[in-house]
Each structure stands twice: as structure tokens, then as C-alpha cells.
Scaffold this motif. Structure first.
Motif, short mmCIF file in Angstrom:
data_model
loop_
_atom_site.label_atom_id
_atom_site.label_comp_id
_atom_site.label_asym_id
_atom_site.label_seq_id
_atom_site.Cartn_x
_atom_site.Cartn_y
_atom_site.Cartn_z
N ARG A 207 125.07 -7.60 28.84
CA ARG A 207 124.24 -6.61 29.54
C ARG A 207 122.91 -6.40 28.83
O ARG A 207 122.75 -6.73 27.67
CB ARG A 207 125.00 -5.30 29.67
N ARG A 208 121.97 -5.86 29.57
CA ARG A 208 120.62 -5.54 29.07
C ARG A 208 119.83 -6.79 28.71
O ARG A 208 118.98 -6.78 27.83
CB ARG A 208 120.68 -4.59 27.88
N GLN A 209 120.14 -7.89 29.42
CA GLN A 209 119.42 -9.14 29.20
C GLN A 209 118.85 -9.71 30.51
O GLN A 209 118.40 -10.84 30.54
CB GLN A 209 120.37 -10.17 28.57
N GLY A 210 118.96 -8.93 31.59
CA GLY A 210 118.42 -9.37 32.88
C GLY A 210 119.39 -10.15 33.74
O GLY A 210 119.01 -10.63 34.81
N LEU A 211 120.61 -10.30 33.28
CA LEU A 211 121.58 -11.11 34.03
C LEU A 211 121.97 -10.45 35.36
O LEU A 211 122.05 -11.13 36.40
CB LEU A 211 122.82 -11.38 33.18
N ALA A 212 122.19 -9.15 35.38
CA ALA A 212 122.55 -8.46 36.63
C ALA A 212 121.41 -8.56 37.64
O ALA A 212 121.65 -8.79 38.83
CB ALA A 212 122.90 -7.00 36.36
N ARG A 213 120.19 -8.44 37.18
CA ARG A 213 119.04 -8.60 38.08
C ARG A 213 119.02 -10.01 38.66
O ARG A 213 118.75 -10.21 39.83
CB ARG A 213 117.73 -8.31 37.34
N ARG A 214 119.34 -10.98 37.83
CA ARG A 214 119.40 -12.38 38.31
C ARG A 214 120.48 -12.55 39.36
O ARG A 214 120.29 -13.24 40.37
CB ARG A 214 119.64 -13.31 37.11
N VAL A 215 121.64 -11.90 39.17
CA VAL A 215 122.72 -11.95 40.16
C VAL A 215 122.23 -11.36 41.48
O VAL A 215 122.43 -11.95 42.55
CB VAL A 215 123.98 -11.22 39.64
N VAL A 216 121.59 -10.20 41.41
CA VAL A 216 121.07 -9.56 42.62
C VAL A 216 120.06 -10.48 43.31
O VAL A 216 120.11 -10.67 44.53
CB VAL A 216 120.46 -8.17 42.30
N GLU A 217 119.15 -11.07 42.56
CA GLU A 217 118.16 -11.98 43.15
C GLU A 217 118.82 -13.19 43.81
O GLU A 217 118.42 -13.61 44.89
CB GLU A 217 117.17 -12.44 42.07
N GLU A 218 119.83 -13.75 43.15
CA GLU A 218 120.55 -14.90 43.72
C GLU A 218 121.24 -14.50 45.02
O GLU A 218 121.22 -15.27 46.00
CB GLU A 218 121.60 -15.42 42.72
N LEU A 219 121.85 -13.32 45.05
CA LEU A 219 122.52 -12.87 46.27
C LEU A 219 121.52 -12.60 47.38
O LEU A 219 121.75 -12.95 48.55
CB LEU A 219 123.38 -11.63 45.98
N GLU A 220 120.39 -11.99 47.04
CA GLU A 220 119.34 -11.74 48.04
C GLU A 220 118.85 -13.07 48.63
O GLU A 220 118.64 -13.18 49.84
CB GLU A 220 118.17 -10.98 47.42
N LEU B 291 125.94 -5.85 49.56
CA LEU B 291 126.28 -6.33 48.22
C LEU B 291 127.54 -5.64 47.73
O LEU B 291 127.73 -4.44 47.93
CB LEU B 291 125.15 -6.04 47.23
N LYS B 292 128.38 -6.41 47.04
CA LYS B 292 129.62 -5.91 46.47
C LYS B 292 129.86 -6.62 45.14
O LYS B 292 129.36 -7.72 44.91
CB LYS B 292 130.83 -6.21 47.38
N ARG B 293 130.63 -5.99 44.29
CA ARG B 293 131.18 -6.64 43.08
C ARG B 293 130.15 -7.16 42.09
O ARG B 293 130.39 -8.16 41.40
CB ARG B 293 132.13 -7.78 43.44
N ILE B 294 129.00 -6.50 41.99
CA ILE B 294 128.00 -6.92 41.01
C ILE B 294 128.55 -6.54 39.62
O ILE B 294 128.90 -5.40 39.37
CB ILE B 294 126.65 -6.21 41.23
N TRP B 295 128.61 -7.51 38.74
CA TRP B 295 129.19 -7.27 37.42
C TRP B 295 128.56 -8.20 36.39
O TRP B 295 128.23 -9.36 36.68
CB TRP B 295 130.70 -7.51 37.45
N THR B 296 128.40 -7.67 35.18
CA THR B 296 127.99 -8.45 34.02
C THR B 296 128.90 -8.07 32.87
O THR B 296 129.16 -6.88 32.64
CB THR B 296 126.52 -8.13 33.63
N ARG B 297 129.38 -9.07 32.16
CA ARG B 297 130.25 -8.80 31.02
C ARG B 297 129.50 -7.93 30.02
O ARG B 297 128.30 -8.10 29.80
CB ARG B 297 130.69 -10.12 30.39
N GLU B 298 130.22 -7.02 29.40
CA GLU B 298 129.60 -6.01 28.55
C GLU B 298 128.67 -6.59 27.47
O GLU B 298 127.59 -6.07 27.24
CB GLU B 298 130.69 -5.13 27.89
N ASP B 299 129.07 -7.67 26.84
CA ASP B 299 128.24 -8.24 25.77
C ASP B 299 127.03 -9.02 26.30
O ASP B 299 126.21 -9.50 25.53
CB ASP B 299 129.08 -9.12 24.84
#
Length: 183
Positions: free
Chosen positions: A95-108, A85-93
């Protein structure tokens, strides 16, 4: 609030906000540790050719909300059975809404579809939110957590995609010494 997640390339203009924000974030977080943090961040983001993040060995996804890029991430081949995994990012506003976890799940999910059995990644010692995300997402820390993170510099994590709680399949990914020791 609905999100659109789609596959693209780091060269797609829709990915540019993600690349620019990562560059700024890396440079800002590591400014006290690298005199050339702006150049170092730019070099890190230019380190891999875009083709590495394309099928059949990689993926690059972007998350849009109301036509704006608000997140994303990528993976490339690490070895025959492991995606990195590389370049995992969520725009600052966002964050803390589960979006990064969703990105990780999509990549997995994409990694599994491409035949990978494991996922590996490293994150920086000044990114505790990322450590939390990976640990909460079932990743195993492959470094001695009793040692100060800045000694490691790059903190490796891994996850078995076939048997998510298995750690015996990850031993070969564990570094022999802290990843910062050679610098």
C-alpha cells in the motif's frame, strides 16, 4: 519492482489470497459494528456469482509481483451504461505505492472497452483510505459528506468515464437517502 496485471476469475486459485485478505480486512474493520463480522464479511464476498465479473459485462483482475498476488479488483454491470467496481484490494505491504490507483485505472480502461460510460461503487464507512483513493482518482462522492459516514454505512461514489469531471451525468446514481438508513 515489476507487476503483472492480468484478467482472471474470482474462482481462479490465484485470486484466493485477494478474497481471503478482503474477508479478513472487512471482518476486522467492522468488528465493533457487527457482532457477526466474520460471517458478514464472508457473505459479502460470496454475494455475487463469479460470472458477473466476466466479459462481456464485467472483469476481474489480479496483480502479481514475484509470483504472489498483491492486488486486484473487479467490476460488474450496474446498468446499461455503468460498471460497478468491487473488490479493490492491495496487500498491506504494497500500500501507499500507487498500486490501488493502478488497479482502478486498469478497471476503468476495461470498462470503457466494454462500452461503459460511467463507473459506480460503494465503499464502507470504516475505509477512509478507499474514500481518499476514489476522490483522488476523480470520483464524485454521491452522499452528504456533512453527515457522519457511519450514518450512510455504504458510501457511494461515481465517475463519468467519457467526461471525467462531469457530475451532471451521475445524478441518477445518487441515493435518495443514506444507504444505511434502511438497516
Amino acid at each position: 519492482m515489476s507487476y503483472r496485471i492480468f484478467d482472471t476469475s474470482p474462482l481462479d486459485p490465484v485470486a484466493q489470497p485477494l478474497i481471503d485478505a478482503l474477508k479478513q480486512e472487512y471482518a476486522t474493520r467492522y468488528r465493533d459494528f457487527r457482532a457477526d463480522s466474520d460471517a458478514s464479511a464472508a457473505a459479502e464476498l460470496a454475494r455475487y456469482p463469479a460470472e458477473l465479473f466476466a466479459p462481456p459485462e464485467g472483469a476481474f483482475i489480479v496483480v502479481e509481483r514475484d509470483g504472489e498476488t498483491v492486488g486486484g479488483g473487479a467490476f460488474k454491470r450496474y446498468d446499461a451504461q455503468t460498471a460497478e467496481l468491487k473488490r479493490i484490494w492491495t496487500r498491506e505491504d504494497q500500500r501507499r505505492q500507487g498500486l490501488a490507483r493502478r488497479v482502478v485505472e486498469e478497471l476503468e480502461s476495461r470498462a470503457r472497452l466494454l462500452g461503459y460510460r460511467r463507473v459506480y461503487l460503494t465503499t464502507g464507512f470504516k475505509q477512509p483510505e478507499a474514500w481518499g483513493l476514489y476522490i483522488d482518482s476523480g470520483y464524485t462522492a454521491l452522499f452528504d459528506r456533512a453527515i457522519a459516514p457511519e450514518v450512510h454505512v455504504h458510501l457511494p461514489f461515481a465517475k463519468d468515464l467519457v467526461t471525467p469531471h462531469a457530475i451532471d451525468t451521475l445524478h441518477d446514481l445518487r441515493p435518495r437517502e443514506p444507504l444505511g438508513a434502511q438497516h
